[in-house]
Design a protein around this motif. Structure first.
Motif, PDB file in Angstrom:
ATOM      1  N   UNK A   1      61.483 -52.412 -41.020  1.00 53.43           N
ATOM      2  CA  UNK A   1      60.188 -53.033 -40.742  1.00 53.43           C
ATOM      3  C   UNK A   1      59.698 -52.675 -39.340  1.00 53.43           C
ATOM      4  N   UNK A   2      60.610 -52.677 -38.380  1.00 54.70           N
ATOM      5  CA  UNK A   2      60.235 -52.292 -37.008  1.00 54.70           C
ATOM      6  C   UNK A   2      59.809 -50.829 -36.976  1.00 54.70           C
ATOM      7  N   UNK A   3      60.514 -49.984 -37.688  1.00 53.55           N
ATOM      8  CA  UNK A   3      60.169 -48.567 -37.716  1.00 53.55           C
ATOM      9  C   UNK A   3      58.776 -48.356 -38.287  1.00 53.55           C
TER      10      UNK A   3
ATOM     11  N   UNK B   1      53.261 -50.210 -30.911  1.00 53.02           N
ATOM     12  CA  UNK B   1      54.117 -49.012 -30.952  1.00 53.02           C
ATOM     13  C   UNK B   1      55.139 -49.037 -29.819  1.00 53.02           C
ATOM     14  N   UNK B   2      54.716 -49.505 -28.646  1.00 53.09           N
ATOM     15  CA  UNK B   2      55.636 -49.586 -27.509  1.00 53.09           C
ATOM     16  C   UNK B   2      56.825 -50.491 -27.830  1.00 53.09           C
ATOM     17  N   UNK B   3      56.542 -51.720 -28.260  1.00 53.22           N
ATOM     18  CA  UNK B   3      57.630 -52.671 -28.469  1.00 53.22           C
ATOM     19  C   UNK B   3      58.447 -52.350 -29.707  1.00 53.22           C
ATOM     20  N   UNK B   4      57.827 -51.700 -30.679  1.00 51.06           N
ATOM     21  CA  UNK B   4      58.604 -51.227 -31.824  1.00 51.06           C
ATOM     22  C   UNK B   4      59.558 -50.127 -31.366  1.00 51.06           C
ATOM     23  N   UNK B   5      59.071 -49.234 -30.515  1.00 51.33           N
ATOM     24  CA  UNK B   5      59.918 -48.162 -29.971  1.00 51.33           C
ATOM     25  C   UNK B   5      61.043 -48.748 -29.128  1.00 51.33           C
ATOM     26  N   UNK B   6      60.699 -49.688 -28.266  1.00 50.96           N
ATOM     27  CA  UNK B   6      61.702 -50.340 -27.427  1.00 50.96           C
ATOM     28  C   UNK B   6      62.772 -51.010 -28.299  1.00 50.96           C
TER      29      UNK B   6
END
Length: 358
Positions: A195-197, A208-213
């Motif tokens: 889900x985060x991806x 996108x930043x916090x998903x990447x983090x």
């Protein structure tokens, strides 16, 4: 000796109005100062701890005053509706478990231009047991801002909302989605990796930043390097978050090669210089001193120096807030900016514990 048979009535608590007003003002001022200092790059943990001590003393004053403090808290927020004043108002609403005043604080936070920092700060200051009754209602509320407050409360207290988090990661509101992705990474919720991806394709950069983090925290940094490099190189408000995630994702050799590319442009060189500090490599001190002599990367070099050598903060002679001390090129580059810079000649002769520049 005869004793009176009459039972003495408890004396009412006398409230010194002027003292309560001063406590309210100092709480607002000190928390706002704390928040600003926490945002410095890098933050000074000792200075923040000292502010915390003073803040607690004044919060005790409000605790003693109880509901008698409300006229002062209301007036100061009306006159100056900033983050510190919101913190003081919301903190007291939580302290007294005053649902009506807490609802007011939420509405004040909704209109704030800084993601309700003061309100979230008050939620962070209180223990989870105190804010729990509010957060349990907020986390599933139909109002996106209130859901955001619920997720933010979980972030600051490292609390897992359970199955609800899976829904929040896919929330229609970008602010909720970003905060939920951050929480998923912080809690190491590996079950939410897919889900985060999926959030990497979101139109909002913060998501996108916090998903990447989060994916870096979940051990899937190889999926996010391109997005993180893009955000870091842009040099915006989230550049340092992205850079730290990149450093953690590694491998270090690739990170250094990428930073080397950034050094080729004056626009991106400060990001690379700042990133060196995140690698934790103290052997870079000689190179760093040279960067302190270059106006366009000097501020980043100072921040990196403080990250690598936090003990240097006590050596006030190593720093200046006046660019003119470093010459005309610095004066022209920084103009009227308020900036902290290291004095390279003095840093060069400074002897850090365990070795370094001589």
């Amino acid at each position: 000796m005869r004793t009176s048979s009459k039972t003495e009535r408890p004396r009412p608590v006398r409230i010194a109005t002027e003292a309560v007003r001063q406590h309210a003002e100092l709480v607002a001022f000190l928390w706002a100062q704390r928040d600003s200092w926490s945002a410095e790059d890098p933050p000074d943990a000792k200075a923040i701890a000292e502010i915390d001590e003073r803040l607690e003393i004044n919060l005790d004053g409000l605790r003693i005053a109880g509901a008698s403090a409300w006229p002062h808290l209301i007036a100061q927020h009306e006159n100056f509706p900033e983050k510190g004043e919101l913190f003081a108002f919301a903190w007291m609403a939580l302290e007294l478990a005053d649902g009506e005043k807490m609802a007011q604080a939420v509405e004040f936070g909704r209109s704030a231009a800084d993601d309700a920092k003061g309100l979230i700060g008050a939620l962070a200051w209180h223990k989870p047991a105190v804010i729990g009754p509010f957060v349990r209602r907020w986390i599933g509320d139909h109002d996106a801002f209130i859901r955001f407050l619920g997720v933010s409360s979980c972030i600051v207290h490292n609390v897992d909302p359970g199955v609800t988090l899976a829904r929040l990661v896919k929330d229609d509101d970008s602010r909720v989605c970003a905060a939920a992705s951050r929480l998923a990474g912080q809690l190491r919720r590996f079950d939410l990796g897919r889900d985060v991806q999926s959030a990497l394709d979101h139109e909002d950069e913060r998501v996108r930043l916090w998903a990447s983090w989060a994916l870096v925290e979940l051990g899937a940094g190889d999926l996010t390097r391109q997005e993180l490099r893009k955000i870091a190189a842009a040099g915006g408000p989230d550049a340092m978050v992205a850079m730290r995630a990149l450093v953690k994702a590694g491998p270090e050799k690739d990170v250094r090669t990428w930073m080397g590319g950034l050094m080729k442009s004056p626009a991106t060189a400060p990001i690379a210089v700042r990133g060196i500090g995140m690698l934790g490599d103290r052997s870079a001190l000689t190179w760093l001193i040279q960067r302190m002599r270059e106006p366009y990367v000097a501020a980043a070099a100072c921040a990196t120096f403080l990250e690598l050598y936090p003990e240097a903060r006590v050596e006030t002679k190593l720093f200046t807030a006046d660019p003119t001390e470093l010459g005309p090129a610095f004066t022209k580059h920084f103009e009227d900016d308020v900036v902290r810079l290291a004095l390279p000649d003095k840093v060069e002769t400074w002897q850090p514990e365990g070795g370094g520049a001589r």
